[in-house]
Motif scaffolding. Structure first.
Motif, PDB file in Angstrom:
ATOM      1  N   UNK A  97      -8.739  -5.943 -10.759  1.00  0.00           N
ATOM      2  CA  UNK A  97      -7.783  -5.131 -10.012  1.00  0.00           C
ATOM      3  C   UNK A  97      -6.530  -5.955  -9.701  1.00  0.00           C
ATOM      4  N   UNK A  98      -5.381  -5.322  -9.878  1.00  0.00           N
ATOM      5  CA  UNK A  98      -4.114  -5.909  -9.430  1.00  0.00           C
ATOM      6  C   UNK A  98      -3.421  -4.883  -8.550  1.00  0.00           C
ATOM      7  N   UNK A  99      -2.758  -5.356  -7.497  1.00  0.00           N
ATOM      8  CA  UNK A  99      -2.156  -4.441  -6.526  1.00  0.00           C
ATOM      9  C   UNK A  99      -1.079  -5.176  -5.731  1.00  0.00           C
ATOM     10  N   UNK A 100      -0.194  -4.440  -5.074  1.00  0.00           N
ATOM     11  CA  UNK A 100       0.867  -5.078  -4.285  1.00  0.00           C
ATOM     12  C   UNK A 100       0.275  -5.889  -3.134  1.00  0.00           C
ATOM     13  N   UNK A 101       0.898  -7.025  -2.853  1.00  0.00           N
ATOM     14  CA  UNK A 101       0.439  -7.898  -1.771  1.00  0.00           C
ATOM     15  C   UNK A 101       1.633  -8.347  -0.917  1.00  0.00           C
ATOM     16  N   UNK A 102       1.322  -8.992   0.174  1.00  0.00           N
ATOM     17  CA  UNK A 102       2.340  -9.519   1.076  1.00  0.00           C
ATOM     18  C   UNK A 102       2.129 -11.018   1.259  1.00  0.00           C
ATOM     19  N   UNK A 133      -6.300 -11.179  -1.283  1.00  0.00           N
ATOM     20  CA  UNK A 133      -6.698 -10.041  -0.446  1.00  0.00           C
ATOM     21  C   UNK A 133      -7.873  -9.279  -1.061  1.00  0.00           C
ATOM     22  N   UNK A 134      -8.682  -9.990  -1.846  1.00  0.00           N
ATOM     23  CA  UNK A 134      -9.793  -9.343  -2.559  1.00  0.00           C
ATOM     24  C   UNK A 134     -10.786  -8.696  -1.597  1.00  0.00           C
ATOM     25  N   UNK A 135     -11.095  -9.375  -0.498  1.00  0.00           N
ATOM     26  CA  UNK A 135     -12.065  -8.808   0.457  1.00  0.00           C
ATOM     27  C   UNK A 135     -11.524  -7.525   1.083  1.00  0.00           C
ATOM     28  N   UNK A 136     -10.271  -7.535   1.515  1.00  0.00           N
ATOM     29  CA  UNK A 136      -9.680  -6.338   2.133  1.00  0.00           C
ATOM     30  C   UNK A 136      -9.608  -5.184   1.133  1.00  0.00           C
ATOM     31  N   UNK A 137      -9.252  -5.507  -0.119  1.00  0.00           N
ATOM     32  CA  UNK A 137      -9.161  -4.467  -1.153  1.00  0.00           C
ATOM     33  C   UNK A 137     -10.536  -3.862  -1.429  1.00  0.00           C
ATOM     34  N   UNK A 138     -11.528  -4.706  -1.558  1.00  0.00           N
ATOM     35  CA  UNK A 138     -12.870  -4.205  -1.878  1.00  0.00           C
ATOM     36  C   UNK A 138     -13.412  -3.324  -0.753  1.00  0.00           C
ATOM     37  N   UNK A 139     -13.172  -3.731   0.476  1.00  0.00           N
ATOM     38  CA  UNK A 139     -13.621  -2.920   1.609  1.00  0.00           C
ATOM     39  C   UNK A 139     -12.934  -1.559   1.606  1.00  0.00           C
TER      40      UNK A 139
END
Length: 371
Positions: free
Chosen positions: A73-78, A94-100
């Motif tokens: 997965x790729x997605x916008x980050x800060x 931010x893998x943990x936040x994305x997966x949750x």
């Protein structure tokens, strides 16, 4: 995620499966469509189909938990304050936040994602660091002997450096790699990227599928589900918002009814108290009330035409409109809407709420008697 868990979109599902069955699967697909249409849900479900079909040793649990080693997965980050000055944020940060988030639901907004990252006041982008990470991850051999799938959520948020690097990756894709882009604003992508992907347009979800999903997933009765589905206008997120903001909208309806009744009766002192009540709600809530007000004015005007397919009101709103709608007519519907828009502008510019809403209420006295 199974196909049956995607809300509607059978035509897109059939088209994707036809590509696989006929052996003409492109290496890069871009799913484009409006918010709430289920683009990410489609991409994840399709990825699971590809990985389960091509895997030598299927592991359903890893797919169901979206933790398959060949799913990226790729997605916008800060950029968080804790990150170094030279660090380019990547999805792994931010893998943990994305997966949750995706395990709760594959239907969510950018605001939901920003809140999960803890950066509501920042601008999220996909950095060049992400494209470098993708090049590394996708250059590795498939762990299961089949496809490697890269899902890129909102590729239009790539910065220029990232977009150029991704373009090279798409032009010379690693073996057995499929890119699935989930795009909401394709015009913001580089033309060279758009020309090298297979674009599939995802339409709004039809009302019947939203209605059935509301009944099956949210336990709504048929009448409520039908009304909310029509108001959602093909957007599952809007349908959920209709459910979750029910209490606030009940308050807004009460304020709308009180304003109209007091204005019709010309009770200036009570209108002043009404304006003070609204002024005490806070600016964001005041703006949401004015947006609600504009919508309900439109619905009452359309109600006069007695065309059910043109109206999108709740049962409580329609009950009030039954006697009130005739007071919103060709002579005043535009001036009333302009009045609300001016109030919204003034509130946005930090004008005094008590003055704005008292003026708003007094002018409603005049506008309601226009015929």
């Amino acid at each position: 995620m199974k196909w049956t868990e995607v809300i509607g979109q059978e035509r897109v599902q059939e088209r994707l499966m036809q590509m696989v069955d006929e052996g003409r699967l492109p290496h890069a697909i871009m799913l484009c469509g409006p918010m709430g249409s289920g683009k990410l849900a489609l991409a994840v479900a399709f990825a699971k189909v590809l990985l389960s079909r091509s895997t030598l040793n299927p592991q359903p649990s890893t797919l169901n938990k979206l933790q398959h080693p060949d799913l990226h997965f790729s997605y916008p980050t800060i950029k968080l304050p804790s990150m170094g000055a030279d660090h380019k944020p990547v999805s792994l940060d931010f893998a943990r936040e994305w997966h949750e988030l995706i395990m709760r639901s594959l239907y969510f907004t950018m605001d939901d994602w920003m809140q999960a990252m803890g950066g509501e006041n920042q601008q999220a982008i996909i950095t060049a660091g992400e494209s470098d990470a993708l090049v590394h991850d996708l250059s590795l051999k498939s762990s299961q002997g089949g496809y490697k799938v890269s899902i890129i959520w909102l590729p239009e948020r790539m910065n220029t450096e990232c977009a150029n690097k991704l373009l090279k990756l798409i032009e010379e894709p690693p073996q057995q790699t499929v890119f699935l882009m989930v795009c909401q604003e394709p015009d913001k992508l580089l033309e060279t990227i758009r020309s090298r992907v297979q674009r599939i347009d995802v339409k709004k979800i039809d009302d019947e599928h939203i209605k059935q999903a509301l009944m099956e997933r949210r336990g709504l009765g048929e009448a409520d589900a039908t009304r909310i589905a029509r108001r959602a206008n093909g957007n599952w997120l809007k349908a959920l918002e209709e459910i979750e903001t029910g209490n606030e909208k009940e308050l807004f309806l009460d304020l709308f009814k009180m304003l109209m009744r007091l204005a019709y009766q010309r009770k200036v002192n009570e209108l002043k108290r009404w304006s003070e009540t609204v002024a005490g709600m806070g600016r964001e809530k005041q703006k949401r009330f004015l947006e609600y007000f504009l919508g309900l004015v439109r619905e009452n005007f359309m109600y006069n035409f007695r065309r059910e397919e043109l109206c999108y009101m709740t049962a409580a709103e329609e009950d009030f409109a039954r006697n009130f709608a005739r007071y919103i007519n060709e002579a005043n519907v535009i001036p009333i809407s302009e009045l609300a828009n001016r109030a919204m502008r003034d509130i946005g510019q930090n004008a005094n709420g008590k003055i704005v809403f008292f003026d708003f209420a007094l002018k409603m006295i005049i506008l309601l008697i226009q015929k």
